[in-house]
Design a protein around this motif. Structure first.
Motif, mmCIF file in Angstrom:
data_model
loop_
_atom_site.group_PDB
_atom_site.id
_atom_site.type_symbol
_atom_site.label_atom_id
_atom_site.label_comp_id
_atom_site.label_asym_id
_atom_site.label_seq_id
_atom_site.Cartn_x
_atom_site.Cartn_y
_atom_site.Cartn_z
ATOM 1 N N GLU A 399 2.342 3.990 -11.839
ATOM 2 C CA GLU A 399 0.963 4.347 -11.513
ATOM 3 C C GLU A 399 -0.036 3.488 -12.275
ATOM 4 O OE1 GLU A 399 0.039 6.195 -9.181
ATOM 5 O OE2 GLU A 399 1.861 7.263 -8.651
ATOM 6 N N VAL A 400 0.290 3.208 -13.543
ATOM 7 C CA VAL A 400 -0.594 2.349 -14.346
ATOM 8 C C VAL A 400 -0.663 0.960 -13.731
ATOM 9 C CG1 VAL A 400 -0.845 1.201 -16.571
ATOM 10 C CG2 VAL A 400 -0.283 3.632 -16.476
ATOM 11 N N ALA A 401 0.513 0.399 -13.354
ATOM 12 C CA ALA A 401 0.540 -0.929 -12.760
ATOM 13 C C ALA A 401 -0.150 -0.935 -11.397
ATOM 14 C CB ALA A 401 1.983 -1.422 -12.623
ATOM 15 N N PHE A 402 0.067 0.111 -10.604
ATOM 16 C CA PHE A 402 -0.534 0.179 -9.279
ATOM 17 C C PHE A 402 -2.062 0.273 -9.390
ATOM 18 C CE2 PHE A 402 -1.548 1.818 -5.102
ATOM 19 C CZ PHE A 402 -0.606 1.226 -4.285
ATOM 20 N N THR A 403 -2.524 1.075 -10.341
ATOM 21 C CA THR A 403 -3.979 1.234 -10.537
ATOM 22 C C THR A 403 -4.619 -0.081 -10.962
ATOM 23 O OG1 THR A 403 -3.606 3.530 -11.171
ATOM 24 C CG2 THR A 403 -5.741 2.571 -11.752
ATOM 25 N N SER A 404 -3.898 -0.828 -11.771
ATOM 26 C CA SER A 404 -4.424 -2.122 -12.221
ATOM 27 C C SER A 404 -4.143 -3.241 -11.212
ATOM 28 C CB SER A 404 -3.834 -2.483 -13.585
ATOM 29 O OG SER A 404 -2.426 -2.574 -13.483
ATOM 30 N N LYS A 405 -3.652 -2.869 -10.026
ATOM 31 C CA LYS A 405 -3.372 -3.794 -8.921
ATOM 32 C C LYS A 405 -2.278 -4.823 -9.248
ATOM 33 C CE LYS A 405 -7.905 -3.319 -6.754
ATOM 34 N NZ LYS A 405 -9.060 -4.003 -6.173
ATOM 35 N N ASP A 406 -1.447 -4.461 -10.190
ATOM 36 C CA ASP A 406 -0.256 -5.278 -10.464
ATOM 37 C C ASP A 406 0.875 -4.731 -9.596
ATOM 38 O OD1 ASP A 406 1.724 -6.866 -11.421
ATOM 39 O OD2 ASP A 406 1.496 -6.323 -13.531
ATOM 40 N N TYR A 407 0.790 -5.038 -8.290
ATOM 41 C CA TYR A 407 1.652 -4.384 -7.326
ATOM 42 C C TYR A 407 3.125 -4.775 -7.459
ATOM 43 C CZ TYR A 407 -2.796 -3.152 -5.157
ATOM 44 O OH TYR A 407 -4.050 -2.667 -4.933
ATOM 45 N N LEU A 408 3.364 -6.020 -7.813
ATOM 46 C CA LEU A 408 4.762 -6.443 -7.955
ATOM 47 C C LEU A 408 5.445 -5.669 -9.077
ATOM 48 C CD1 LEU A 408 4.415 -10.318 -7.524
ATOM 49 C CD2 LEU A 408 5.258 -8.666 -5.857
ATOM 50 N N ARG A 409 4.765 -5.537 -10.187
ATOM 51 C CA ARG A 409 5.327 -4.789 -11.309
ATOM 52 C C ARG A 409 5.457 -3.308 -10.938
ATOM 53 N NH1 ARG A 409 3.131 -3.010 -16.408
ATOM 54 N NH2 ARG A 409 4.723 -3.122 -18.042
ATOM 55 N N ALA A 410 4.468 -2.797 -10.222
ATOM 56 C CA ALA A 410 4.522 -1.403 -9.784
ATOM 57 C C ALA A 410 5.735 -1.174 -8.888
ATOM 58 C CB ALA A 410 3.244 -1.030 -9.050
ATOM 59 N N GLY A 411 6.015 -2.140 -8.016
ATOM 60 C CA GLY A 411 7.175 -2.012 -7.130
ATOM 61 C C GLY A 411 8.475 -1.919 -7.905
ATOM 62 N N SER A 412 8.575 -2.688 -8.996
ATOM 63 C CA SER A 412 9.790 -2.641 -9.812
ATOM 64 C C SER A 412 9.981 -1.270 -10.438
ATOM 65 C CB SER A 412 9.717 -3.715 -10.907
ATOM 66 O OG SER A 412 9.626 -5.010 -10.341
ATOM 67 N N PHE A 413 8.866 -0.666 -10.894
ATOM 68 C CA PHE A 413 8.973 0.656 -11.516
ATOM 69 C C PHE A 413 9.237 1.742 -10.474
ATOM 70 C CE2 PHE A 413 6.241 -1.321 -14.965
ATOM 71 C CZ PHE A 413 7.298 -1.416 -15.857
ATOM 72 N N TYR A 414 8.561 1.659 -9.342
ATOM 73 C CA TYR A 414 8.774 2.658 -8.285
ATOM 74 C C TYR A 414 10.233 2.664 -7.819
ATOM 75 C CZ TYR A 414 3.894 4.035 -7.494
ATOM 76 O OH TYR A 414 2.642 4.575 -7.621
ATOM 77 N N ALA A 415 10.859 1.488 -7.842
ATOM 78 C CA ALA A 415 12.246 1.392 -7.360
ATOM 79 C C ALA A 415 13.208 2.178 -8.228
ATOM 80 C CB ALA A 415 12.668 -0.079 -7.299
ATOM 81 N N LYS A 416 12.832 2.416 -9.482
ATOM 82 C CA LYS A 416 13.726 3.109 -10.404
ATOM 83 C C LYS A 416 13.608 4.627 -10.301
ATOM 84 C CE LYS A 416 13.463 -0.750 -13.665
ATOM 85 N NZ LYS A 416 13.046 -1.191 -15.019
ATOM 86 N N ILE A 417 12.629 5.111 -9.538
ATOM 87 C CA ILE A 417 12.443 6.557 -9.383
ATOM 88 C C ILE A 417 13.408 7.079 -8.323
ATOM 89 C CG2 ILE A 417 10.811 8.355 -8.743
ATOM 90 C CD1 ILE A 417 8.574 6.499 -9.733
ATOM 91 N N ASN A 418 14.150 8.123 -8.658
ATOM 92 C CA ASN A 418 15.166 8.637 -7.748
ATOM 93 C C ASN A 418 14.889 10.044 -7.253
ATOM 94 O OD1 ASN A 418 16.926 6.337 -7.903
ATOM 95 N ND2 ASN A 418 17.463 6.992 -9.970
ATOM 96 N N TYR A 419 14.108 10.860 -8.005
ATOM 97 C CA TYR A 419 14.030 12.279 -7.686
ATOM 98 C C TYR A 419 12.605 12.783 -7.430
ATOM 99 C CZ TYR A 419 18.773 12.054 -9.499
ATOM 100 O OH TYR A 419 20.071 11.727 -9.700
ATOM 101 N N ILE A 420 11.671 12.414 -8.279
ATOM 102 C CA ILE A 420 10.367 13.077 -8.209
ATOM 103 C C ILE A 420 9.442 12.457 -7.169
ATOM 104 C CG2 ILE A 420 10.543 13.792 -10.625
ATOM 105 C CD1 ILE A 420 8.631 11.567 -11.359
#
Length: 988
Positions: A399-420
């Protein structure tokens, strides 16, 4: 923190722990052992591990009152050091868990020991190794004890504070083994300073080096009554420290493997230093200074008044307050202090009478939240205990990366989410902001996080990622016209990345879907690349052929994993595209069947070629025939046909004359079809080749007839090849002669001379009379006079030779007649004692038993006998019996049959004559003489002892088959039942 779950809990361990020995003044713990010091000079030891307890009186025999000032226990609970202070001064004692009597350390007489540093890395139950003691007057001493010695090994002075003489209040020591020895790390605190000592070697040498250069220290001017230094031990290694100083709690990490050198050459092993001010511990304006402290992995336990405040070391927030159930007697003074048992993971608090145990219950369970609130994401992840906690950390990062428009980094973090957060929610986030690159990054990272069992999801995400890659490639081409030529462009980079993705995902991507995608986007090269990965070599080769890259197509076909059938399928296209490369590839491939390449070779051969151009098919076929020794008739026939179409027939003739099957038993000399070869050569008008084929097929007349049309010399050579059939050979030469005579167009006399010269070439096989019919009927005889006379002379010579041979034969017949007459008069002399070679009786013995009755006339009273030139003599009957027994069965039957016939005829003659001989009787004896002559030839043609009969007997066995029973009767047989044999007693 979750208030429903306490991290630290307090339990009363013992209410009246001093046992009437005064009140508790100090306490130490290690490995489930606690040692208490009392105001009356006693130390009380409790070993909870073995359930043992005993008291030791250190004031025994001392006048006045004495109190235990400090007590120290090593981490293993075996070694104990205690200092007693009273009217008689201060004394320090050492005692071991197995000792009943303590040992006074006389060298420390009068010194008040405030601190002890144990060598945790090397200490054992029986030996303390090096121990450092800090005194009230600012001195450091080293001591070592071995339990078996029942006393200290030594106590020696190490160091003394001179610049600011203060009491050493607390000591800690750590060691590390390195290549050139042991490095010591020592930290000591006074009321205002924290000192650091380090060095390699012996402790006395390390501390003596500080006489030459100043010691490192940290100073806080504010004094504190009870300055304490604590190391937190994890897996027997100190990982962080805390100093209870006048200004606050000074703490940091310990890295004993770091090489951070200070300007004065010391190694700085302290990291991440921080100071926790006391103002944070109280809500009021009045600052409360802790009286004692203990350190856990994530918390400080601070004794303030009668309560223990638990402060999170990372967030510096108070999380809990611990209260103690004190008795009314001890409540006046309150809790005296805290101590920790690093080995057992427990903490203790004590007042004048009671001991309380403070237990830790999973203190790190909420540390991930602490670190997360501080935005220390790596530490937060390291302290997560389940996937849901990790998901929350990844979500905050994303969310921090997405808010700061660092979408590539945000995508890497989102990929690690499995449940919530669901996959669809995340993808919609990127689609909403039209960030396809970030979406692609998210999909790729998601693939890395998925388990191998999620095959369906992996295939779908991989296919989606493939389409995103293709879309990105097309957009880059539209945006930049120079992308194809620029090797460093983003286009080239994404192509490289896409190919790596295809290579990694080849096993999970659906083959048909992926190929349709690549084809629809026009990515032919990537289609070929993927087809190669999926081993769809037919597509790859077809592409290279369309591009005219025969060499690349052949390289693909030569891979071991490529089916050999593709070689045959693409052979026609490849040989037409590049005949040289195709043939070179074929020759380099071991398991090719040339017969299956014939259609391709025939297609290539049907095309026109320059005269000086190397015929690649001929080259390959010659390689198959001569190098691979191919025996396929189809291959040989094709090579023959190609040779036949060449203008120069030398290669064709060499091929026809080459014996391919030479050296093989009962094998053919050639593998091509001679009838096909003949039809082909006749069609192509290769007459010399036809002549050779006719000759090979033993059709010599046709060979000569055809050769006469080409070259008379060739016809003569063909006629000479027939050697085993004289009539045929003569017939062939007559054909040649007729052709030669008819072809001569000169004057008649010249024709005749040439014909006569031709006769000489036949080596006498043809005569002049043989060729005369070939000349015209009106030829003058005078032209043949010389040849006819020569022929007549030859006949006369032959007649004279025959006459001579007849005379020689007549003379030889006369000699034979004379020899026969001489033989009729030949005789042999028999000695009167001469014995028969068979029965060993005398030849000339008179007796009836030797009279011959089977066709032989006895000589007086003597039996008939035979005498041989070698000197051996035999009775006739004995010789017949011996020869019959020794010869083969057929000859023996023949001899016995002659004897029987002779006996019958002899009996009839005797019966008819009644003892008198008439003319008729003499006439009837002629058959008897004939039979007797035949019998003589059968049994007496040679001496049985000197002729072939005796030589053949060498190979006969000593024991004949009919004598076998006699041989077995002489065998010695062992009897196993000797005990059962009966013995017969013979009475004489």
């Amino acid at each position: 923190m979750d208030s429903g779950r306490q991290v630290f809990t307090v339990d009363l361990l013992e209410r009246y722990a001093a046992k009437g020995r005064g009140v508790i003044t100090c306490m130490a713990a290690g490995n489930d052992v606690i040692v208490l010091g009392t105001s009356k000079g006693w130390i009380i030891r409790h070993d909870f591990g073995v359930g043992d307890s005993f008291d030791i009186d250190l004031s025994a025999g001392r006048p006045g009152e004495h109190s235990i000032h400090r007590v120290f226990v090593d981490p293993g609970g075996s070694h104990c050091i205690a200092t007693i202070v009273g009217t008689g001064g201060a004394d320090t004692f050492y005692t071991h868990a197995k000792w009943t009597k303590p040992r006074l350390l006389t060298k420390l007489k009068g010194l008040v020991v405030n601190a002890v540093a144990w060598n945790r890395q090397q200490i054992t139950e029986v030996s303390t190794k090096e121990v450092i003691l800090g005194t009230d007057n600012g001195q450091l001493h080293e001591m070592a004890v071995d339990e078996k010695d029942k006393k200290e090994k030594y106590v020696k002075f190490l160091y003394e504070l001179t610049e600011l003489p203060e009491a050493f209040m607390s000591l800690q020591m750590e060691t590390a083994t390195i290549l050139n020895g042991t490095r010591y790390y020592v930290m000591a605190v006074t009321p205002t300073r924290l000192y650091s000592f380090t060095g390699i070697g012996l402790l006395d040498a390390i501390f003596s080096s500080y006489l030459e250069h100043p010691v490192r220290f940290m100073e806080f001017p504010s004094e504190i009554p009870n300055s304490e230094l604590h190391f937190y031990i994890k897996q027997r290694r100190a990982v962080h420290f805390a100093w209870l100083s006048g200004a606050g709690i000074y703490n940091g990490g310990l890295n004993f493997g770091a090489q951070h050198s200070s300007p004065n050459g010391d190694e700085n092993f302290v990291e991440n230093k921080a100071l926790l001010g006391y103002s944070k511990l109280s809500e009021s304006t009045e600052v409360a200074i802790p009286s004692s402290m203990a350190v856990s992995e994530f918390h400080f336990l601070l004794l303030i008044g009668n309560k223990v405040k638990v402060v999170n070391r990372i967030s510096e927030q108070i999380i809990e307050e611990l209260q103690f159930d004190q008795t009314s007697e001890s409540a006046s003074r309150g809790i005296i202090g805290l101590c920790s048992d690093a080995t057992a993971g427990l903490f203790y608090a004590y007042d004048q009478n009671s001991v309380f145990q403070v237990s830790v219950n999973d203190e790190g369970r909420d540390m991930w939240k602490v670190y997360l609130d501080m935005k220390e994401y790596a530490a937060a992840l390291a302290n997560c205990h389940d996937p849901l906690q990790r998901d929350q950390v990844y979500l905050v990062q994303a969310e921090v990366a997405f808010t700061s428009k660092d979408y590539l980094r945000a995508g890497s973090f989102y990929a690690k989410i499995n449940y919530i957060l669901s996959f669809e929610e995340i993808t919609l986030k990127f689609i909403t902001v039209n960030e396809q690159d970030a979406l692609r990054t998210f999909l790729l990272r998601k693939l890395d996080c998925l388990a191998k069992d999620d095959k369906c999801q992996i295939t779908m995400i991989s296919t989606w990622a493939t389409e995103l890659y293709l879309d990105k490639i097309n957009r880059l081409l539209l945006e930049d016209d120079t992308a194809l030529e620029n090797r460093n462009s983003e286009y080239q980079s994404i192509i490289k990345e896409f190919r790596a993705f295809l290579s990694d995902s080849k096993d999970v991507l659906d083959e048909a879907t992926t190929m349709r995608l690549l084809e629809s986007y026009g990515r032919v090269e990537e289609l070929v690349f993927f087809a190669s990965l999926k081993e769809q070599y037919e597509i790859v080769v077809h592409h290279y052929i369309q591009q005219g890259e025969a060499k690349k197509a052949l390289e693909v076909l030569q891979k071991p994993s490529v089916p050999i059938d593709l070689q045959y399928k693409f052979a026609p296209d490849l040989i037409m595209l590049d005949a040289y490369e195709a043939v070179e590839s074929w020759m380099a491939t071991n398991n090719l069947n040339p017969r299956k390449l014939i259609p391709a070779m025939m297609r290539y051969s049907s095309e026109p070629h320059a005269k000086n151009e190397t015929h690649e098919v001929i080259k390959y076929l010659e390689y198959c025939v001569h190098r691979l020794h191919n025996e396929d008739p189809g291959v040989h026939n094709l090579l023959l046909s190609l040779y036949a179409k060449q203008e120069d027939d030398s290669a064709l003739l060499r091929f026809l004359q080459f014996k391919f099957g030479k050296g093989r038993e009962s094998g053919p000399e050639f593998f091509y079809d001679p009838k096909y070869a003949l039809r082909l050569c006749l069609k192509e008008k290769r007459m010399r080749a036809c002549v050779h084929i006719y000759s090979m097929m033993s059709m010599h007349e046709e060979a000569v007839a055809l050769a006469l049309q080409v070259d008379p010399e060739l016809a003569m050579a063909e006629a000479d090849k027939v050697e085993d059939d004289e009539d045929l050979r003569k017939k062939l030469w007559l054909m040649v002669a007729k052709h030669v005579i008819e072809q001569e167009k000169g004057a008649k006399r010249e024709n005749i001379r040439k014909a006569i010269a031709f006769l000489k070439e036949t080596d006498g096989l043809l005569k002049i009379e043989d060729i005369l019919p070939f000349f015209p009927d009106f030829a003058l005889i005078d032209d043949f006079k010389e040849a006819i006379c020569s022929s007549l002379e030859d006949y006369n010579n032959q007649i004279e030779q025959l006459k001579q041979e007849m005379n020689d034969a007549t003379h030889g017949a006369d000699n034979i007649r004379n020899d026969i007459s001489a033989l009729a008069q030949r005789y042999a002399v028999i000695d009167r004692d001469e014995e028969c070679g068979v029965c060993r009786r005398k030849i000339l013995t008179v007796g009836r038993e030797y009279q011959m009755t089977r066709g032989y006339s006895s000589v007086g009273q003597m039996a008939p006998f035979y005498v041989f030139p070698c000197g051996h003599a035999f009775h006739a009957q004995c010789l017949i019996a011996h020869v019959t027994r020794s010869t083969n069965e057929a000859q023996a039957e023949y001899i016995l049959d002659l004897q029987k016939q002779l006996s019958l005829l002899d009996g009839e003659v005797r019966k008819d004559s009644n003892g008198t001989l008439t003319d008729e009787t003499v006439t009837s004896m002629a058959p008897v003489d004939k039979l007797r002559s035949q019998l003589d030839d059968a049994v007496a043609s040679e001496c049985p002892f000197c002729g072939d009969l005796m030589i053949r007997e060498i190979s006969l066995p000593f024991i004949l088959p009919e004598e076998q029973y006699q041989s077995t009767s002489w065998e010695i047989k062992s009897h196993s039942n000797l005990g059962n044999q009966r013995s017969l007693s013979l009475t004489l």
